[in-house]
Design an enzyme around this catalytic site. Structure first.
Site, mmCIF file in Angstrom:
data_model
loop_
_atom_site.group_PDB
_atom_site.id
_atom_site.type_symbol
_atom_site.label_atom_id
_atom_site.label_comp_id
_atom_site.label_asym_id
_atom_site.label_seq_id
_atom_site.Cartn_x
_atom_site.Cartn_y
_atom_site.Cartn_z
ATOM 1 N N PRO A 89 0.811 -1.218 0.000
ATOM 2 C CA PRO A 89 0.000 0.000 0.000
ATOM 3 C C PRO A 89 0.846 1.270 0.000
ATOM 4 O O PRO A 89 0.338 2.349 -0.290
ATOM 5 C CB PRO A 89 -0.833 -0.109 1.288
ATOM 6 C CG PRO A 89 -0.193 -1.158 2.104
ATOM 7 C CD PRO A 89 0.565 -2.048 1.194
ATOM 8 N N GLU A 116 1.127 -7.363 9.082
ATOM 9 C CA GLU A 116 1.258 -5.907 9.217
ATOM 10 C C GLU A 116 2.240 -5.317 8.210
ATOM 11 O O GLU A 116 2.523 -4.127 8.243
ATOM 12 C CB GLU A 116 1.712 -5.548 10.638
ATOM 13 C CG GLU A 116 0.659 -5.799 11.697
ATOM 14 C CD GLU A 116 -0.611 -5.030 11.428
ATOM 15 O OE1 GLU A 116 -0.540 -3.795 11.230
ATOM 16 O OE2 GLU A 116 -1.693 -5.657 11.419
ATOM 17 N N ARG A 154 -2.125 -8.847 -21.136
ATOM 18 C CA ARG A 154 -2.818 -8.434 -22.348
ATOM 19 C C ARG A 154 -1.969 -7.512 -23.224
ATOM 20 O O ARG A 154 -2.282 -7.293 -24.395
ATOM 21 C CB ARG A 154 -4.152 -7.773 -22.015
ATOM 22 C CG ARG A 154 -4.052 -6.523 -21.198
ATOM 23 C CD ARG A 154 -5.435 -5.952 -20.870
ATOM 24 N NE ARG A 154 -6.105 -5.452 -22.055
ATOM 25 C CZ ARG A 154 -7.092 -6.068 -22.697
ATOM 26 N NH1 ARG A 154 -7.543 -7.222 -22.260
ATOM 27 N NH2 ARG A 154 -7.626 -5.544 -23.770
ATOM 28 N N ASP A 169 -7.769 0.475 -25.541
ATOM 29 C CA ASP A 169 -8.243 0.291 -24.176
ATOM 30 C C ASP A 169 -8.329 1.624 -23.448
ATOM 31 O O ASP A 169 -7.611 2.573 -23.763
ATOM 32 C CB ASP A 169 -7.281 -0.617 -23.385
ATOM 33 C CG ASP A 169 -7.455 -2.077 -23.747
ATOM 34 O OD1 ASP A 169 -8.453 -2.406 -24.401
ATOM 35 O OD2 ASP A 169 -6.588 -2.881 -23.350
#
Length: 236
Positions: A89, A116, A154, A169
């Protein structure tokens, strides 16, 4: 291209990469995926991969040793270094540009954290970069790794049947994709725009460009470049 995924839950990926674009890439031998059990590289008989954080605090932190041992083992086996990305994160936001950049690598290794977090020395001394798929917290890096693999696969040349389709896209041209319609032309009174039924390819192309810009302005104005924004103003 070869992608390795280092995880304490190797069974998490059972079946995930058998379908869709990733499955096609594997069948065409354009993509090889190796799931590696991090616990195999633990240093004790209990296969321990986590410990209490220095300085106190809740939860457990993943130890550095198994990650380093795993990467060193994989590098020796491949006789070629991996580009290593830690799913975190704290990482830079994953986007289409990053997917394109990663698709050009011949060897990519994704490190999945849990608990954690991962000992900072893994991010600082082992991984080449940290990647986040969004501003939210997941239970671990496995779901994020699956997202990265799908987005990267892709873009590998030859994977998607129509070679130009990936170029259209969303996000590839700094805008969202235009609306898509198929049969029937009239569904419960909601009609397909007449221009799409006209057979006029130039008019259809212009309509799609205008619709893509309008959708981007409404939903993701942050994607618009100054030139796109100026062009959109001229069309209104």
């Amino acid at each position: 291209m070869k992608i390795g995924i280092l995880t304490i839950f190797p069974n998490f990926f059972d079946g995930v990469f058998q379908f869709g674009v990733v499955g096609q890439a594997r069948k065409k031998s354009l993509l090889q995926i190796e799931i590696v059990d991090l616990r195999e590289f633990a240093e004790d008989s209990h296969r321990t991969v986590d410990d209490r954080p220095y300085g106190g605090g809740a939860g457990m932190v993943m130890k550095p040793e198994p990650f380093f041992r795993a990467v060193e083992s994989l590098t020796r086996a491949e006789q070629e270094a991996f580009h290593i990305a830690l799913l975190s994160p704290s990482g830079a936001q994953f986007d289409q540009r990053k997917a394109k950049e990663l698709s050009l690598k011949t060897r990519l290794l994704l490190l999945c954290g849990r608990y954690e977090g991962v000992d900072h020395r893994v991010a600082e001394r082992l991984a080449h970069e940290e990647i986040s798929i969004g501003d939210y917290v997941l239970s671990g890096g496995e779901l994020a790794a699956a997202v990265v693999v799908d987005a990267v696969a892709r873009l590998i040349p030859g994977v998607v049947g129509e070679g130009q389709s990936v170029l259209k896209d969303s996000f590839m041209e700094e805008s969202l994709a235009h609306p898509q319609f198929t049969r029937p032309a009239d569904f419960r009174g909601w009609r397909v725009p007449d221009v799409l039924l006209s057979g006029d390819h130039e008019a259809i192309r212009k309509w799609r460009e205008e619709q893509a810009l309008q959708q981007t302005r409404r939903r993701r104005p942050d994607l618009l470049t100054e030139s796109n924004a100026a062009g959109e103003g001229e069309q209104s």
